[in-house]
Structure formats: structure tokens, C-alpha cells
Design a protein around this motif. Structure first.
Motif, PDB file in Angstrom:
ATOM      1  N   LEU A 128       0.908  -1.313   0.103  1.00 32.15           N
ATOM      2  CA  LEU A 128      -0.040  -0.127   0.104  1.00 32.15           C
ATOM      3  C   LEU A 128       1.158   1.266  -0.040  1.00 32.15           C
ATOM      4  CD1 LEU A 128      -2.704   1.381   0.147  1.00 32.15           C
ATOM      5  CD2 LEU A 128      -2.585   1.082   2.720  1.00 32.15           C
ATOM      6  N   VAL A 129       1.955   1.061   0.819  1.00 34.47           N
ATOM      7  CA  VAL A 129       2.818   2.555   0.828  1.00 34.47           C
ATOM      8  C   VAL A 129       3.386   2.687  -0.504  1.00 34.47           C
ATOM      9  CG1 VAL A 129       5.080   3.049   1.678  1.00 34.47           C
ATOM     10  CG2 VAL A 129       3.623   1.999   3.191  1.00 34.47           C
ATOM     11  N   ALA A 130       3.763   1.593  -1.383  1.00 37.92           N
ATOM     12  CA  ALA A 130       4.276   1.824  -2.666  1.00 37.92           C
ATOM     13  C   ALA A 130       3.279   2.374  -3.582  1.00 37.92           C
ATOM     14  CB  ALA A 130       4.832   0.393  -3.413  1.00 37.92           C
ATOM     15  N   LEU A 131       2.225   2.003  -3.470  1.00 35.69           N
ATOM     16  CA  LEU A 131       0.902   2.515  -4.517  1.00 35.69           C
ATOM     17  C   LEU A 131       0.660   3.938  -4.106  1.00 35.69           C
ATOM     18  CD1 LEU A 131      -1.469  -0.720  -4.282  1.00 35.69           C
ATOM     19  CD2 LEU A 131      -0.103   0.240  -6.028  1.00 35.69           C
ATOM     20  N   LEU A 132       0.661   4.317  -2.733  1.00 30.21           N
ATOM     21  CA  LEU A 132       0.383   5.627  -2.466  1.00 30.21           C
ATOM     22  C   LEU A 132       1.455   6.592  -2.783  1.00 30.21           C
ATOM     23  CD1 LEU A 132      -1.347   5.050   1.023  1.00 30.21           C
ATOM     24  CD2 LEU A 132      -2.346   5.692  -1.073  1.00 30.21           C
ATOM     25  N   ASP A 133       2.673   6.153  -2.510  1.00 31.16           N
ATOM     26  CA  ASP A 133       3.883   6.969  -2.920  1.00 31.16           C
ATOM     27  C   ASP A 133       3.837   7.000  -4.388  1.00 31.16           C
ATOM     28  OD1 ASP A 133       6.472   8.128  -2.467  1.00 31.16           O
ATOM     29  OD2 ASP A 133       7.300   6.261  -2.788  1.00 31.16           O
ATOM     30  N   ALA A 134       3.399   6.169  -5.212  1.00 35.92           N
ATOM     31  CA  ALA A 134       3.644   6.383  -6.716  1.00 35.92           C
ATOM     32  C   ALA A 134       2.377   7.229  -7.171  1.00 35.92           C
ATOM     33  CB  ALA A 134       3.113   5.157  -7.265  1.00 35.92           C
ATOM     34  N   ARG A 135       1.365   7.612  -6.387  1.00 30.72           N
ATOM     35  CA  ARG A 135       0.326   8.746  -6.502  1.00 30.72           C
ATOM     36  C   ARG A 135       0.916   9.946  -6.125  1.00 30.72           C
ATOM     37  NH1 ARG A 135      -5.321   7.425  -3.504  1.00 30.72           N
ATOM     38  NH2 ARG A 135      -6.416   6.235  -5.074  1.00 30.72           N
ATOM     39  N   GLY A 136       1.965   9.980  -5.333  1.00 30.58           N
ATOM     40  CA  GLY A 136       2.491  11.258  -4.877  1.00 30.58           C
ATOM     41  C   GLY A 136       1.557  11.493  -3.637  1.00 30.58           C
ATOM     42  N   GLN A 137       1.039  10.833  -2.998  1.00 29.94           N
ATOM     43  CA  GLN A 137       0.440  11.024  -1.619  1.00 29.94           C
ATOM     44  C   GLN A 137       1.362  11.252  -0.576  1.00 29.94           C
ATOM     45  OE1 GLN A 137      -2.880   9.081  -2.481  1.00 29.94           O
ATOM     46  NE2 GLN A 137      -4.055  10.347  -0.756  1.00 29.94           N
ATOM     47  N   GLN A 138       0.835  12.284   0.368  1.00 33.68           N
ATOM     48  CA  GLN A 138       1.889  12.529   1.869  1.00 33.68           C
ATOM     49  C   GLN A 138       1.517  11.403   2.493  1.00 33.68           C
ATOM     50  OE1 GLN A 138       1.683  16.686   2.813  1.00 33.68           O
ATOM     51  NE2 GLN A 138       2.100  16.205   4.925  1.00 33.68           N
ATOM     52  N   LEU A 139       2.720  10.997   3.142  1.00 35.33           N
ATOM     53  CA  LEU A 139       2.285  10.017   4.138  1.00 35.33           C
ATOM     54  C   LEU A 139       2.873  10.261   5.599  1.00 35.33           C
ATOM     55  CD1 LEU A 139       3.694   7.072   1.771  1.00 35.33           C
ATOM     56  CD2 LEU A 139       1.178   7.929   2.010  1.00 35.33           C
TER      57      LEU A 139
END
Length: 206
Positions: A78-89
Motif C-alpha cells: 500500500l505504501v508503494a501504491l500511495l507513494d507512486a500517487r504522490g500521496q503525503q504519508l
């Protein structure tokens, strides 16, 4: 590889009325399930859960996640998918034995060791107010109830961020029949994602 189906929860799991006994029973069941899956099965299950939760995370939301310990389902896919979106984590950070906040985190950045040897962003990472908190679980029910590790860090943090959408991330076998024991300070989950399904909690609301 296909994800093996969950095995039935023992009847005694639902019979425990007190949280400590229930927590230990659920931990044992979780450990047995993870051992049965094997490494490849665990990776497949985590990826399946990530695909199920992703459509329910709005673009632009600040998302707090966790780094898996023990037999928790791993949010790395999930981290990889959100990071690819440019999501702030963000990740949880303890700055004493009881208080947990969330600090901004960019995957790949070095992490510090906090209390209880928690891997957390360094002290210079800014605090954030998450829009959505993905929380690990020891067990959950279909009414928004959750049971955690027992130190109450998430319980206190969820109370401090009442506006955040609360999503559990768990193995499907961690679902408990009926209702979990509930304390007055417990903050219910809005939904749970497992490797098998997305489970909204209609009675909790948005």
C-alpha cells in the motif's frame, strides 16, 4: 499465487469477555494463520489488501500508516501504491511512553528508534494531522470495534484526531463474530480492509 482461504476462528475466540484473554487468543490465531500462509502467501495477501483499500483513499489525503511488527499484515504494498500517487504519508511517533503523534514520512528516509524500539521518523520530521489513519489490529468486528496491542497508543491517538477517517488493516481471520468488548474511550473504525474484502461500518458513518 492464490491467497489460501482463512481457517475458521475457534469458538472460544468469541467467548472471551475480557480484552487481555481475547487479545492473547487472537494473537495465537494470527500467528498460526501467518505460519500457514508462508512468505509468498503473506506477500500475496498484503498486495491483495492494498488493492482493496486503495480506491477508498482520496487523492490528496494525508495518510498515516504503520510499519508492520510481529505477524501484522504488511502495508508495504500500500505504501508503494500511495507513494507512486504522490500521496503525503506519515508514520506514528512516540515522544514519551504514552503519547503518539504522526510525523511526515517519505518512504526510504532513515528512521529513528523511539520508545519500545518503535521505528519512527526522526525528530526533525514535521508533525502532521492525518486525514486518514490506517491502523494495525489484533482483532476487529463488523461493528467498528477493534482490539490493539494493549498499550493504548492508538486508542489515545484516535481520540486526539477525531476528524481522521479510521481504517483497520488486518488478516481476514482476525474478524471476530459478534461484538468485541467496548470501553467508553474506544474510537470505532469506519472500515476494515483485509486480503479478502473491504468491510465498511455503516453504523459508524463517514
Amino acid at each position: 499465487m492464490a491467497v489460501p482461504p482463512p481457517f475458521p476462528a475457534p469458538a472460544e475466540i468469541a467467548a472471551h469477555a475480557d480484552k487481555p484473554a481475547l487479545r492473547e487468543a487472537l494473537r495465537t490465531m494470527r500467528a498460526d494463520h501467518v505460519a500457514r500462509l508462508g512468505e509468498e502467501g503473506r506477500r500475496a495477501a498484503a498486495a491483495a489488501a492494498a488493492r482493496l483499500i486503495l480506491p477508498h483513499i482520496p487523492h490528496g489525503a494525508i495518510v498515516a500508516l504503520y510499519l508492520a511488527i510481529q505477524q501484522e499484515i504488511d502495508p508495504d504494498p500500500l505504501v508503494a501504491l500511495l507513494d507512486a500517487r504522490g500521496q503525503q504519508l506519515a508514520l506514528p511517533a512516540l515522544h514519551d511512553a504514552t503519547t503518539m503523534d504522526f510525523r511526515r514520512w517519505i518512504p526510504g528516509e532513515p528512521l529513528d528508534r523511539g520508545p519500545f524500539r518503535l521505528r519512527q521518523p526522526p525528530a526533525h520530521a514535521p508533525f502532521v494531522t492525518p486525514d486518514l489513519i490506517v491502523t494495525p489490529l489484533v482483532g476487529f468486528d463488523r461493528h467498528g470495534g477493534r482490539i490493539g496491542q494493549g498499550k493504548s497508543h492508538y486508542d489515545r491517538a484516535l481520540v486526539r484526531y477525531p476528524g481522521a477517517h479510521r481504517i483497520g488493516f488486518a488478516w481476514s481471520v482476525q474478524k471476530v463474530p459478534g461484538r468485541l468488548p467496548h470501553d467508553p474511550w474506544d474510537m470505532p473504525l469506519h472500515a476494515v480492509a483485509t486480503e479478502r474484502e473491504w468491510i465498511p461500518m455503516p453504523e459508524i458513518g463517514a
